[in-house]
Motif scaffolding. Structure first.
Motif, PDB file in Angstrom:
ATOM      1  N   GLN A 131      -7.150  -1.132   6.100  1.00 40.40           N
ATOM      2  CA  GLN A 131      -6.419   0.094   5.778  1.00 40.40           C
ATOM      3  C   GLN A 131      -7.321   1.087   5.038  1.00 40.40           C
ATOM      4  O   GLN A 131      -7.291   2.297   5.305  1.00 40.40           O
ATOM      5  N   ALA A 134      -9.509   2.764   7.474  1.00 38.52           N
ATOM      6  CA  ALA A 134      -8.760   3.709   8.307  1.00 38.52           C
ATOM      7  C   ALA A 134      -8.484   5.001   7.547  1.00 38.52           C
ATOM      8  O   ALA A 134      -8.577   6.101   8.108  1.00 38.52           O
ATOM      9  N   VAL A 135      -8.133   4.877   6.265  1.00 38.90           N
ATOM     10  CA  VAL A 135      -7.892   6.070   5.435  1.00 38.90           C
ATOM     11  C   VAL A 135      -9.178   6.875   5.292  1.00 38.90           C
ATOM     12  O   VAL A 135      -9.183   8.104   5.412  1.00 38.90           O
ATOM     13  N   ARG A 140      -5.316   7.950  11.903  1.00 39.79           N
ATOM     14  CA  ARG A 140      -3.867   7.885  11.730  1.00 39.79           C
ATOM     15  C   ARG A 140      -3.233   6.759  12.542  1.00 39.79           C
ATOM     16  O   ARG A 140      -2.410   6.000  12.029  1.00 39.79           O
ATOM     17  N   PHE A 143      -4.221   3.379  11.098  1.00 43.29           N
ATOM     18  CA  PHE A 143      -3.531   3.091   9.839  1.00 43.29           C
ATOM     19  C   PHE A 143      -2.084   2.705  10.092  1.00 43.29           C
ATOM     20  O   PHE A 143      -1.559   1.778   9.458  1.00 43.29           O
ATOM     21  N   ASP A 147      -0.358  -0.707   8.927  1.00 47.24           N
ATOM     22  CA  ASP A 147       0.829  -0.664   8.058  1.00 47.24           C
ATOM     23  C   ASP A 147       1.908  -1.606   8.605  1.00 47.24           C
ATOM     24  O   ASP A 147       2.486  -2.422   7.874  1.00 47.24           O
ATOM     25  N   SER A 182       3.228  11.431   8.676  1.00 46.34           N
ATOM     26  CA  SER A 182       1.829  11.001   8.631  1.00 46.34           C
ATOM     27  C   SER A 182       0.910  12.134   8.168  1.00 46.34           C
ATOM     28  O   SER A 182       0.951  13.249   8.687  1.00 46.34           O
ATOM     29  N   HIS A 187      -0.991   8.620   3.667  1.00 48.52           N
ATOM     30  CA  HIS A 187      -1.689   7.358   3.902  1.00 48.52           C
ATOM     31  C   HIS A 187      -2.324   6.834   2.612  1.00 48.52           C
ATOM     32  O   HIS A 187      -2.286   5.630   2.342  1.00 48.52           O
ATOM     33  N   LEU A 191      -1.341   3.321   0.899  1.00 49.83           N
ATOM     34  CA  LEU A 191      -2.375   2.338   0.566  1.00 49.83           C
ATOM     35  C   LEU A 191      -2.243   1.892  -0.883  1.00 49.83           C
ATOM     36  O   LEU A 191      -2.315   0.687  -1.185  1.00 49.83           O
TER      37      LEU A 191
END
Length: 238
Positions: A131, A134-135, A140, A143, A147, A182, A187, A191
């Motif tokens: 994660q 991805a952030v 998107r 992530f 999630d 989103s 995000h 996280l």
């Protein structure tokens, strides 16, 4: 309805592979559901059956059947004499689905703090690391998938198949909402919320885990209410 050039007509729909006889409707249903949840069809956008048929390589019958099933799920609206459109989001339905998820997943988090197996904790840590990447990359779609997987690890590791089925049944419209909300900021907040939950699980603090999960899910509804006031056209009248 948005205008689409001939070369781009529903390009987000992958042509279907020929499978066993009788499962065409199921394939069309899965394809359209994914497109609606991913917001390829925006809430309120009319769906051109002819273009869907041409893109998927099927006749009108399985498309009509698939849309009827999705209407029963509340993902599309069939309007006599007008056509079929991706359903606008109904806040009351989202609130009910979130109540279900809040109650069940708070219980799951509390239970997990007491008896989550070590391999599951390790899987959650790996997921959290992914994660973070991805952030950092602004990924998107990646992530969003992580999630969903983070929450699935908790339920699956506790071997709660009926709880998992109820949570999954309430997820389609919620997934549309999460994609609407989103953003890089959302995000990063998610996280941080996942980190708090994992910390509670690692310390076997059941009450802290329950609070962390409830706070995590309630934050979605808080943002949705703000979003609905800014973009009322996406939502069905109350």
């Amino acid at each position: 309805m948005k205008m689409i050039g001939k070369a781009e007509q529903y390009s987000f729909l992958e042509p279907l592979e020929r499978g066993p006889r009788g499962n065409t409707t199921e394939q069309v249903e899965r394809s359209l559901r994914s497109a609606i949840v991913a917001l390829d069809f925006a809430p309120g956008e009319f769906i051109d059956k002819g273009l869907v048929c041409a893109r998927l390589g099927v006749s009108r019958f399985p498309v009509s059947e698939a849309l009827a099933r999705l209407a029963a799920e509340g993902l599309v609206e069939i309007l006599p004499q007008r056509g079929t459109r991706a359903a606008r989001i109904r806040l009351a339905e989202i609130e009910e689905s979130m109540l279900i998820r809040n109650a069940l997943e708070a219980m799951v988090a509390e239970t997990a703090a007491r008896r989550l197996p070590s391999p599951a904790l390790a899987a959650l840590k790996r997921n959290l690391q992914a994660q973070e990447k991805a952030v950092a990359k602004g990924d998107r779609a990646g992530f969003h998938a992580l999630d969903l997987a983070f929450h699935a690890i908790l339920v699956d590791s506790l071997k709660l198949p009926r709880v998992a089925a109820v949570i999954e049944a309430s997820r389609a419209n919620i997934d549309r909402v999460r994609r609407l909300l989103s953003s890089p900021r959302r995000h990063a907040v998610t996280l941080a919320e996942h980190r708090d939950l994992l910390k509670a699980l690692e310390s076997h603090d059941a009450e802290a885990a329950r609070r962390a999960m409830k706070s995590h899910l309630e934050a979605v509804m808080d943002e949705l209410e703000h979003f609905s006031s800014e973009y009322p056209e996406v939502f069905a009248p109350q």
